[in-house]
Design a protein around this motif. Structure first.
Motif, PDB file in Angstrom:
ATOM      1  N   VAL A  40     -15.964 -27.283 -16.535  1.00  0.00           N
ATOM      2  CA  VAL A  40     -16.744 -26.325 -17.324  1.00  0.00           C
ATOM      3  C   VAL A  40     -16.809 -26.785 -18.778  1.00  0.00           C
ATOM      4  CG1 VAL A  40     -16.811 -23.950 -18.213  1.00  0.00           C
ATOM      5  CG2 VAL A  40     -16.301 -24.375 -15.792  1.00  0.00           C
ATOM      6  N   GLU A  41     -15.662 -27.198 -19.325  1.00  0.00           N
ATOM      7  CA  GLU A  41     -15.630 -27.672 -20.708  1.00  0.00           C
ATOM      8  C   GLU A  41     -16.578 -28.846 -20.890  1.00  0.00           C
ATOM      9  OE1 GLU A  41     -12.336 -29.039 -23.995  1.00  0.00           O
ATOM     10  OE2 GLU A  41     -12.072 -29.781 -21.949  1.00  0.00           O
ATOM     11  N   HIS A  44     -20.271 -27.905 -20.852  1.00  0.00           N
ATOM     12  CA  HIS A  44     -20.735 -27.294 -22.103  1.00  0.00           C
ATOM     13  C   HIS A  44     -20.854 -28.302 -23.237  1.00  0.00           C
ATOM     14  CE1 HIS A  44     -21.090 -23.226 -20.773  1.00  0.00           C
ATOM     15  NE2 HIS A  44     -19.899 -23.258 -20.243  1.00  0.00           N
ATOM     16  N   ARG A  51     -27.282 -31.751 -18.846  1.00  0.00           N
ATOM     17  CA  ARG A  51     -26.814 -30.706 -17.933  1.00  0.00           C
ATOM     18  C   ARG A  51     -27.666 -30.688 -16.671  1.00  0.00           C
ATOM     19  NH1 ARG A  51     -25.771 -25.728 -22.133  1.00  0.00           N
ATOM     20  NH2 ARG A  51     -24.105 -26.746 -23.273  1.00  0.00           N
ATOM     21  N   MET A  70     -16.840 -19.909 -15.480  1.00  0.00           N
ATOM     22  CA  MET A  70     -17.636 -19.707 -16.688  1.00  0.00           C
ATOM     23  C   MET A  70     -17.638 -18.228 -17.058  1.00  0.00           C
ATOM     24  SD  MET A  70     -21.140 -21.849 -16.188  1.00  0.00           S
ATOM     25  CE  MET A  70     -21.204 -23.615 -16.153  1.00  0.00           C
ATOM     26  N   ASN A  74     -22.556 -16.990 -19.916  1.00  0.00           N
ATOM     27  CA  ASN A  74     -22.986 -18.383 -19.781  1.00  0.00           C
ATOM     28  C   ASN A  74     -23.700 -18.608 -18.451  1.00  0.00           C
ATOM     29  OD1 ASN A  74     -21.982 -19.192 -22.283  1.00  0.00           O
ATOM     30  ND2 ASN A  74     -19.950 -19.544 -21.437  1.00  0.00           N
ATOM     31  N   ASN A  77     -27.106 -17.046 -18.847  1.00  0.00           N
ATOM     32  CA  ASN A  77     -27.941 -17.909 -19.679  1.00  0.00           C
ATOM     33  C   ASN A  77     -28.458 -19.096 -18.872  1.00  0.00           C
ATOM     34  OD1 ASN A  77     -29.120 -18.786 -22.180  1.00  0.00           O
ATOM     35  ND2 ASN A  77     -27.486 -20.303 -22.304  1.00  0.00           N
ATOM     36  N   PHE A  78     -27.576 -19.710 -18.102  1.00  0.00           N
ATOM     37  CA  PHE A  78     -27.960 -20.848 -17.271  1.00  0.00           C
ATOM     38  C   PHE A  78     -29.057 -20.444 -16.282  1.00  0.00           C
ATOM     39  CE2 PHE A  78     -27.448 -22.964 -13.173  1.00  0.00           C
ATOM     40  CZ  PHE A  78     -27.658 -24.288 -13.532  1.00  0.00           C
TER      41      PHE A  78
END
Length: 183
Positions: A40-41, A44, A51, A70, A74, A77-78
């Motif tokens: 996940v880090e 981002h 992505r 997440m 997030n 948003n994705f």
């Protein structure tokens, strides 16, 4: 600690390089060895166009696993920038409760208050102790996303007060919430 950070950065650079070179096999080998929190880090840290590449390198189920780690805003948003069919594929991979929360937030227009607000919170009862409250925070903090205040509810689920995290650290473990909450 610095040595660990250097190794992590070097490992991430290998993944970034594999993505840049469109080397799906190498990317998957390195990326899938990471713990999900690190995945996940790393996701981002990538630029939006990279992505999309990650999405294409991973199987939908593998990518959906990242959603469990997440923050919900997030995920929303994705998904808000995907077409309905593509979003539905990802939504179907979530469990019913997560899917419901995401769908509720997707109903709001992107970048509105409703689409980015945090809906999770932690609540306790006035008769709980500070120690019980701390245990609740430890248990549910991830789902609540941001914890600054703990909401104190009566047995009818009505708000009767708030308790700050500061209050939990400044008072004895046996202190009752009703004795330190703000009404």
């Amino acid at each position: 600690m610095k040595r660990m950070d250097d190794r992590k950065n070097t490992y991430y650079e290998g993944i970034f390089k594999a993505a840049k070179e469109n080397n799906r096999k190498k990317f998957r080998k390195l990326f899938l060895k990471l713990h999900t929190n690190d995945q996940v880090e790393l996701f981002h840290l990538l630029y939006p166009e990279k992505r999309k590449k990650v999405e294409s390198f991973l199987e939908p189920a593998e990518f959906a696993d990242l959603f469990h780690y997440m923050e919900i805003d997030n995920v929303v948003n994705f998904l808000s920038y995907r077409d309905d069919e593509e979003s539905q594929v990802f939504l179907n991979l979530l469990d019913a409760a997560e899917r419901s929360r995401v769908e509720e937030m997707l109903a709001y227009e992107p970048e509105t208050a409703g689409s980015v607000m945090t809906k999770g919170f932690i609540s306790v009862y006035p008769e709980h102790t500070v120690q019980q409250t701390v245990e609740m925070v430890r248990t549910f903090a991830k789902e609540a996303e941001m914890v600054y205040y703990i909401y104190v509810l009566d047995t009818a689920s009505r708000l009767v007060g708030i308790l700050s995290l500061r209050d939990t650290t400044l008072n004895s473990e046996v202190t009752k919430v009703r004795d330190v909450m703000l009404t």
